[in-house]
Design an enzyme around this catalytic site. Structure first.
Site, short mmCIF file in Angstrom:
data_model
loop_
_atom_site.label_atom_id
_atom_site.label_comp_id
_atom_site.label_asym_id
_atom_site.label_seq_id
_atom_site.Cartn_x
_atom_site.Cartn_y
_atom_site.Cartn_z
N LYS A 54 -15.31 6.36 15.34
CA LYS A 54 -15.93 6.71 15.26
C LYS A 54 -16.27 5.99 16.70
O LYS A 54 -17.74 6.11 17.60
CB LYS A 54 -16.66 5.15 14.74
CG LYS A 54 -16.98 5.32 12.82
CD LYS A 54 -17.72 4.46 12.31
CE LYS A 54 -16.90 2.82 12.18
NZ LYS A 54 -15.85 3.52 11.38
N ARG B 178 -8.88 -2.90 5.43
CA ARG B 178 -10.18 -2.76 5.64
C ARG B 178 -10.77 -1.39 4.97
O ARG B 178 -11.49 -1.59 5.02
CB ARG B 178 -9.39 -2.42 7.32
CG ARG B 178 -9.69 -3.64 7.65
CD ARG B 178 -8.58 -3.88 9.60
NE ARG B 178 -10.13 -2.85 10.72
CZ ARG B 178 -9.41 -2.60 11.70
NH1 ARG B 178 -8.00 -2.68 11.80
NH2 ARG B 178 -9.89 -1.15 12.16
N ARG C 85 -2.08 2.95 17.83
CA ARG C 85 -3.45 3.76 18.45
C ARG C 85 -3.82 2.36 19.30
O ARG C 85 -2.67 1.09 19.21
CB ARG C 85 -4.86 3.37 18.44
CG ARG C 85 -5.60 2.16 17.38
CD ARG C 85 -7.04 3.09 16.97
NE ARG C 85 -7.31 1.41 16.95
CZ ARG C 85 -8.76 1.39 15.86
NH1 ARG C 85 -9.31 2.64 15.14
NH2 ARG C 85 -9.07 0.49 15.17
N ARG D 83 -5.46 -3.91 19.90
CA ARG D 83 -5.84 -4.86 18.38
C ARG D 83 -5.58 -5.51 17.91
O ARG D 83 -4.10 -5.07 17.08
CB ARG D 83 -7.41 -3.79 17.65
CG ARG D 83 -8.65 -3.63 18.50
CD ARG D 83 -9.25 -2.47 17.51
NE ARG D 83 -9.87 -3.10 16.06
CZ ARG D 83 -10.38 -2.12 15.37
NH1 ARG D 83 -10.97 -1.68 16.64
NH2 ARG D 83 -10.78 -3.01 14.69
N ARG E 244 -22.11 -2.14 7.80
CA ARG E 244 -20.90 -1.47 6.62
C ARG E 244 -21.35 -2.30 5.17
O ARG E 244 -20.33 -2.51 4.14
CB ARG E 244 -20.25 -2.66 7.11
CG ARG E 244 -19.23 -2.35 8.05
CD ARG E 244 -18.23 -3.12 8.04
NE ARG E 244 -16.84 -2.43 9.05
CZ ARG E 244 -16.05 -2.34 9.92
NH1 ARG E 244 -17.38 -1.93 10.93
NH2 ARG E 244 -15.05 -1.85 10.71
P1 AMP Z 1 -14.26 -2.93 14.27
O1 AMP Z 1 -13.93 -2.65 15.41
O2 AMP Z 1 -15.57 -1.85 13.72
O3 AMP Z 1 -13.33 -1.30 13.31
O4 AMP Z 1 -14.36 -3.70 13.29
C1 AMP Z 1 -13.06 -4.49 13.33
C2 AMP Z 1 -13.76 -5.81 12.41
O5 AMP Z 1 -14.67 -6.37 12.48
C3 AMP Z 1 -13.32 -5.59 10.91
O6 AMP Z 1 -12.63 -5.01 10.17
C4 AMP Z 1 -15.00 -6.36 10.58
O7 AMP Z 1 -13.67 -8.13 10.54
C5 AMP Z 1 -15.67 -6.71 11.52
N1 AMP Z 1 -16.79 -6.17 11.32
C6 AMP Z 1 -17.19 -5.04 12.73
N2 AMP Z 1 -18.23 -5.23 12.10
C7 AMP Z 1 -18.44 -5.37 10.95
C8 AMP Z 1 -20.20 -5.37 10.00
N3 AMP Z 1 -21.04 -4.95 10.01
N4 AMP Z 1 -19.94 -6.27 8.91
C9 AMP Z 1 -19.02 -7.67 8.68
N5 AMP Z 1 -17.70 -7.14 9.61
C10 AMP Z 1 -17.70 -6.43 10.78
#
Ligand code: AMP
Length: 216
Positions: free
Chosen positions: A13, A172, A127, A161, A88
């Site tokens: 994404k 996740r 990554r 990360r 989400r």
């Molecule tokens: P991402 O970078 O989108 O993979 O997000 C990393 C982490 O941030 C996720 O595993 C969640 O802990 C938190 N997070 C990101 N976006 C959301 C969201 N829309 N709702 C809740 N937690 C989020």
């Protein structure tokens, strides 16, 4: 144009959102990126967010929806939004409807990046990105041409990360399956979901997304 990129962690994404930003001047609204900024701060909220993210769990709906609302308020009306990692949960999907209506925006496409889950753990745990320009690399699949030097900007600093460990990735994925995948039917019922093969080469995924954007 306003679109959602939907797919499990590691589906690509962020990579595709970056390319859309480059090609179309749209703006990427990544709640993950916003939360990574929040967690840097030495505050009660920063510490709470860091703990939730490192466990691979979801931050509260209220916090992320408020972030999205604030970002849209700061954006020019003519700039398209790419929602990356948001919504989400079903509650977030409903909040997004309200937020978009408030800002006079409409949702045009939900692009689902379909991926093979077994490959995702490999993708995510290998990554890393350039600390300066954000260019993405992979230990096994995409090393810089010159070891330790970013192809794009020449920086020698890279980062990973904190939540890209195998254990957190599994949580996740479970969160995605339990809470995020169930929002697809909401958008399916509106006839705006397009499925793209996220296992294809990056350029081919981009071409498939461009086709969706060019459709009505
Ligand atoms: P991402 O970078 O989108 O993979 O997000 C990393 C982490 O941030 C996720 O595993 C969640 O802990 C938190 N997070 C990101 N976006 C959301 C969201 N829309 N709702 C809740 N937690 C989020």
């Amino acid at each position: 144009m306003n679109i959602i990129l939907l797919g499990p962690p590691g589906a690509g994404k962020g990579t595709q959102a970056n390319l859309l930003v480059e090609h179309h001047g749209m703006l990427q609204l990544s709640t993950g990126d916003m939360l990574r900024e929040t967690r840097k701060a030495d505050t009660e909220l920063g510490r709470r967010v860091a703990a939730v993210m490192d466990a691979g769990e979801l931050v509260s709906d209220e916090i992320v929806s408020a972030m999205i609302d604030a970002k849209l308020s700061d954006m020019g009306d003519e700039v398209g939004a790419i929602f990356d990692g948001y919504p989400r949960t079903e509650a977030q999907a409903h909040s997004l409807d309200d937020i978009l209506a408030k800002h006079g925006r409409k949702l045009h496409h939900v692009i689902e990046l379909a991926v093979d889950e077994d490959a995702l753990v490999d993708r995510i745990t290998g990554r890393f990105t350039c600390a300066k320009c954000g260019e993405g690399y992979h230990e096994r699949h995409k090393q810089p041409a010159q070891q330790g030097v970013c192809d794009k900007c020449g920086s020698t600093e890279f980062k990973r990360r904190a939540d890209d460990t195998e254990e957190t990735v599994r949580t996740r994925m479970n969160e995605y399956r339990a809470k995020t995948a169930p929002i697809l039917p909401i958008y399916d019922a509106r006839g705006i979901v397009q499925r793209v093969d996220g296992m294809a080469a990056i350029d081919d995924v981009t071409t498939a997304i461009e086709k969706v954007l060019a459709s009505a």
